[in-house]
Scaffold this motif. Structure first.
Motif, PDB file in Angstrom:
ATOM      1  N   ASN A  53       0.672  -1.118  -0.234  1.00 11.54           N
ATOM      2  CA  ASN A  53      -0.013   0.041  -0.006  1.00 11.54           C
ATOM      3  C   ASN A  53       0.842   1.090  -0.037  1.00 11.54           C
ATOM      4  O   ASN A  53       1.709   1.418   0.914  1.00 11.54           O
ATOM      5  N   VAL A  54       0.642   1.936  -0.897  1.00  7.94           N
ATOM      6  CA  VAL A  54       1.537   3.375  -1.236  1.00  7.94           C
ATOM      7  C   VAL A  54       0.730   4.440  -0.750  1.00  7.94           C
ATOM      8  O   VAL A  54      -0.157   4.592  -1.444  1.00  7.94           O
ATOM      9  N   ASN A  55       1.120   5.068   0.306  1.00  5.44           N
ATOM     10  CA  ASN A  55       0.330   6.519   0.846  1.00  5.44           C
ATOM     11  C   ASN A  55       1.079   7.452   0.495  1.00  5.44           C
ATOM     12  O   ASN A  55       2.110   7.774   0.442  1.00  5.44           O
ATOM     13  N   LEU A  56       0.153   8.378  -0.338  1.00  7.93           N
ATOM     14  CA  LEU A  56       1.121   9.810  -0.614  1.00  7.93           C
ATOM     15  C   LEU A  56       0.635  10.624   0.467  1.00  7.93           C
ATOM     16  O   LEU A  56      -0.430  10.951   0.873  1.00  7.93           O
ATOM     17  N   VAL A  57       1.668  11.104   0.877  1.00 12.12           N
ATOM     18  CA  VAL A  57       1.600  12.300   2.000  1.00 12.12           C
ATOM     19  C   VAL A  57       2.489  13.600   1.594  1.00 12.12           C
ATOM     20  O   VAL A  57       3.452  13.471   0.666  1.00 12.12           O
ATOM     21  N   PHE A  58       2.109  14.746   2.128  1.00 15.07           N
ATOM     22  CA  PHE A  58       2.656  15.935   1.949  1.00 15.07           C
ATOM     23  C   PHE A  58       3.205  16.476   3.187  1.00 15.07           C
ATOM     24  O   PHE A  58       3.481  17.717   3.083  1.00 15.07           O
ATOM     25  N   GLU A  59       3.197  16.081   4.457  1.00  9.30           N
ATOM     26  CA  GLU A  59       3.543  16.337   5.555  1.00  9.30           C
ATOM     27  C   GLU A  59       4.887  15.503   6.099  1.00  9.30           C
ATOM     28  O   GLU A  59       4.592  14.304   6.245  1.00  9.30           O
ATOM     29  N   PRO A  60       5.988  15.760   6.036  1.00  4.52           N
ATOM     30  CA  PRO A  60       6.633  17.059   6.017  1.00  4.52           C
ATOM     31  C   PRO A  60       6.871  17.565   4.503  1.00  4.52           C
ATOM     32  O   PRO A  60       6.913  16.403   3.587  1.00  4.52           O
ATOM     33  N   GLU A  61       6.619  18.726   4.089  1.00  5.54           N
ATOM     34  CA  GLU A  61       7.081  19.113   2.605  1.00  5.54           C
ATOM     35  C   GLU A  61       8.255  18.658   2.218  1.00  5.54           C
ATOM     36  O   GLU A  61       9.312  18.997   2.920  1.00  5.54           O
ATOM     37  N   TRP A  62       8.415  17.996   1.266  1.00 11.48           N
ATOM     38  CA  TRP A  62       9.659  17.611   0.757  1.00 11.48           C
ATOM     39  C   TRP A  62      10.342  18.852   0.352  1.00 11.48           C
ATOM     40  O   TRP A  62      10.126  19.797  -0.422  1.00 11.48           O
ATOM     41  N   ASP A  63      11.645  18.855   0.453  1.00  8.74           N
ATOM     42  CA  ASP A  63      12.691  19.846  -0.181  1.00  8.74           C
ATOM     43  C   ASP A  63      14.180  19.240  -0.307  1.00  8.74           C
ATOM     44  O   ASP A  63      14.163  17.953   0.022  1.00  8.74           O
ATOM     45  N   GLN A  64      14.946  19.847  -1.020  1.00  4.40           N
ATOM     46  CA  GLN A  64      16.293  19.385  -1.368  1.00  4.40           C
ATOM     47  C   GLN A  64      17.056  18.897  -0.252  1.00  4.40           C
ATOM     48  O   GLN A  64      18.150  18.071  -0.569  1.00  4.40           O
ATOM     49  N   SER A  65      16.929  19.280   0.925  1.00  2.75           N
ATOM     50  CA  SER A  65      17.856  18.913   2.087  1.00  2.75           C
ATOM     51  C   SER A  65      17.474  17.423   2.245  1.00  2.75           C
ATOM     52  O   SER A  65      18.307  16.548   3.483  1.00  2.75           O
ATOM     53  N   MET A  66      16.502  16.801   1.792  1.00  5.35           N
ATOM     54  CA  MET A  66      16.031  15.359   2.190  1.00  5.35           C
ATOM     55  C   MET A  66      16.795  14.474   1.239  1.00  5.35           C
ATOM     56  O   MET A  66      16.681  13.078   1.528  1.00  5.35           O
ATOM     57  N   MET A  67      17.546  15.152   0.161  1.00  2.08           N
ATOM     58  CA  MET A  67      18.170  14.002  -0.748  1.00  2.08           C
ATOM     59  C   MET A  67      19.504  13.539  -0.057  1.00  2.08           C
ATOM     60  O   MET A  67      20.146  14.314   0.776  1.00  2.08           O
ATOM     61  N   SER A  68      19.721  12.386  -0.442  1.00  2.81           N
ATOM     62  CA  SER A  68      21.265  11.866  -0.046  1.00  2.81           C
ATOM     63  C   SER A  68      22.309  12.651  -0.845  1.00  2.81           C
ATOM     64  O   SER A  68      22.077  13.564  -1.529  1.00  2.81           O
ATOM     65  N   ASP A  69      23.592  12.640   0.058  1.00  3.81           N
ATOM     66  CA  ASP A  69      24.493  13.393  -0.805  1.00  3.81           C
ATOM     67  C   ASP A  69      24.832  13.011  -2.093  1.00  3.81           C
ATOM     68  O   ASP A  69      25.192  13.960  -3.081  1.00  3.81           O
TER      69      ASP A  69
END
Length: 106
Positions: free
Chosen positions: A81-97
């Protein structure tokens, strides 16, 4: 399901998530930081919380189906089951190095 089995399944799911790419971005959804939660239940049911880089991302349905099909193929997984969530809002700091490097942000 033992803890060892659950850990193996979770590792296999992460490997599979790293094969899912947004066609517009040359980085996988896991490295982009779009996957917020992967939970494997004792019966093999998998819950995934994910977000998109933008709420109106035109590739959202494609990504959901690709994730669902690939994770469903992992040995020991009975349903996804894939749930779409928007909290927390995604930003570039969430990307891996690695993702930031690939996209030229480092």
């Amino acid at each position: 399901m033992t803890q060892e089995e659950r850990l193996r399944i979770e590792e296999d799911i992460v490997k599979m998530l790293k094969t899912v790419f947004d066609p517009e971005i040359p980085v996988d959804v896991y490295s982009l930081g779009l996957i917020y939660r992967v939970e494997v239940a004792d019966d093999g049911n998998v819950e995934i919380d994910m977000t998109l880089t933008a709420p109106n991302c035109p590739m959202g349905d494609y990504l959901f189906e690709d994730i669902r099909q690939k994770v469903q193929s992992v040995e020991g997984v009975t349903s996804v089951n894939v749930n779409l969530v928007f909290e927390p809002e995604w930003d570039q700091s969430m990307m891996s190095d690695e993702a930031r490097l690939e996209l030229g942000f480092m």
